[in-house]
Design an enzyme around this catalytic site. Structure first.
Site, PDB file in Angstrom:
ATOM      1  N   ASP A   1       0.836  -1.209   0.000  1.00 62.75           N
ATOM      2  CA  ASP A   1       0.000   0.000   0.000  1.00 62.75           C
ATOM      3  C   ASP A   1       0.871   1.260   0.000  1.00 62.75           C
ATOM      4  OD1 ASP A   1       0.881  -0.138   2.597  1.00 62.75           O
ATOM      5  OD2 ASP A   1      -1.081   0.180   3.524  1.00 62.75           O
TER       6      ASP A   1
ATOM      7  N   LYS B   1      -1.280  -9.386   2.766  1.00 65.44           N
ATOM      8  CA  LYS B   1      -0.509  -8.948   3.940  1.00 65.44           C
ATOM      9  C   LYS B   1      -1.367  -7.966   4.731  1.00 65.44           C
ATOM     10  CE  LYS B   1       3.148  -5.934   3.766  1.00 65.44           C
ATOM     11  NZ  LYS B   1       2.634  -4.820   4.586  1.00 65.44           N
TER      12      LYS B   1
ATOM     13  N   GLU C   1       9.366  -4.235  10.116  1.00 61.99           N
ATOM     14  CA  GLU C   1       9.756  -2.941   9.525  1.00 61.99           C
ATOM     15  C   GLU C   1      10.267  -1.987  10.602  1.00 61.99           C
ATOM     16  OE1 GLU C   1       6.863  -0.983   7.008  1.00 61.99           O
ATOM     17  OE2 GLU C   1       8.164   0.751   6.741  1.00 61.99           O
TER      18      GLU C   1
HETATM   19  O1  KIV Z   1       3.529  -1.117   1.601  1.00 57.97           O
HETATM   20  C1  KIV Z   1       4.681  -1.559   1.543  1.00 57.97           C
HETATM   21  O2  KIV Z   1       5.430  -1.315   0.591  1.00 57.97           O
HETATM   22  C2  KIV Z   1       5.149  -2.373   2.650  1.00 57.97           C
HETATM   23  C3  KIV Z   1       6.607  -2.695   2.689  1.00 57.97           C
HETATM   24  C4  KIV Z   1       7.344  -1.489   3.089  1.00 57.97           C
HETATM   25  C5  KIV Z   1       6.905  -3.851   3.558  1.00 57.97           C
HETATM   26  O3  KIV Z   1       4.390  -2.745   3.497  1.00 57.97           O
END
Ligand code: KIV
Length: 269
Positions: free
Chosen positions: A49, A118, A187
């Site tokens: 996202d 995710k 993260e």
């Molecule tokens: O949205 C994204 O790109 C992420 C990554 C930074 C892991 O969640």
């Protein structure tokens, strides 16, 4: 099933089995043609996202709608054939209840063809992760710095600077692993904490600004290509696409202004 279909893509169990093994290579991608390049090198591709900030100029990821994730997810699935494609569930699409999370995750999987989703959150999301995985939705979890909670956290801050907070992060990681997540993104976390979580959970950890002890790494593609105006300090920049595009567009503008461009007969041979 009347006919066996060959699964060419990296599967969720294959990623889960990489715990403690060869490091897992991952990048974000939001776009069919760049995803096709990433596909030749990555084990999984995340349609993150972060596309709200990188592609659409938003200040945070909070405003990203589900339909935008689906549109980019579909493009990345179309452009790839090998990597597992994971699509981020955006803010507001899964936190309210396991039922709502299932409805939206099923929509993402059906409409994009991705292999997993995710979502952000530790203990508070464990019940939802169990509900989804028991119903056929593979879940990658995401703890540590969780950008969708940046307003609560007071910005994008490295987690675990205060050792007293470590146990809470460890409990979050264990809770999502026990609930059935097949991998965990860590993260923005101090290195010794990310290393300790990696040792203590049974699923692969994927670091971003975390630790080289993680089972793999993910970066935002545009960050490592030097395409974003601002790059987080933990990112190693492997290309300078921003300056290259600036140069090419400037050269083009000069050519057009001096009428140095070909006619139709020279182009369409
Ligand atoms: O949205 C994204 O790109 C992420 C990554 C930074 C892991 O969640």
């Amino acid at each position: 099933m009347s006919q066996q279909t060959r699964i060419r893509r990296t599967t969720v169990p294959q990623i889960a089995a990489r715990k403690g093994g060869e490091p897992i290579v991952s990048l974000t991608s939001y776009h069919a043609h760049t995803a096709a390049i990433v596909d030749r090198h990555a084990d999984f591709i995340l349609v993150g996202d972060s596309l709200g900030m990188v592609m659409h100029g938003m200040e945070t990821t909070v405003g990203v709608p589900l339909d935008l994730m689906i549109m980019h997810g579909r493009a990345v699935v179309r452009g790839t054939e090998k990597a597992l494609i994971v699509v981020d569930m955006p803010f507001g699409s899964y936190e309210e209840s396991p039922n709502i999370a299932f409805r939206n995750a099923a929509k993402v999987m059906k409409e994009t063809g991705c292999g997993a989703i995710k979502l952000e959150g530790g203990r508070r999301m464990a019940e939802t992760i169990r509900f989804l995985t028991e119903r056929g939705v593979p879940v990658m979890a995401h703890t540590g710095l969780t950008p969708q909670s940046s307003h609560v956290m007071g910005g994008f801050k490295t987690q675990g600077r205060d050792e007293e907070s470590w146990q809470s992060h460890i409990d979050d990681a264990k809770a999502v692993a026990e609930a059935g997540a097949f991998a965990l993104v860590l993260e923005g976390m101090v290195e010794p904490l990310a290393a300790r979580i990696t040792k203590e959970v049974a699923i692969p950890t994927i670091g971003i600004g975390a630790s080289k002890e993680c089972d793999g790494q993910i970066l935002v593609l545009e960050d490592m290509l030097g395409l974003n105006p601002w790059t987080p300090k933990f990112v190693k920049v492997y290309g300078q696409l921003g300056p290259m595009i600036e140069q090419a567009v400037g050269d083009y503008a000069e050519d057009v202004k001096s009428r140095n461009f070909p006619g139709e007969d020279q182009v369409y041979r």
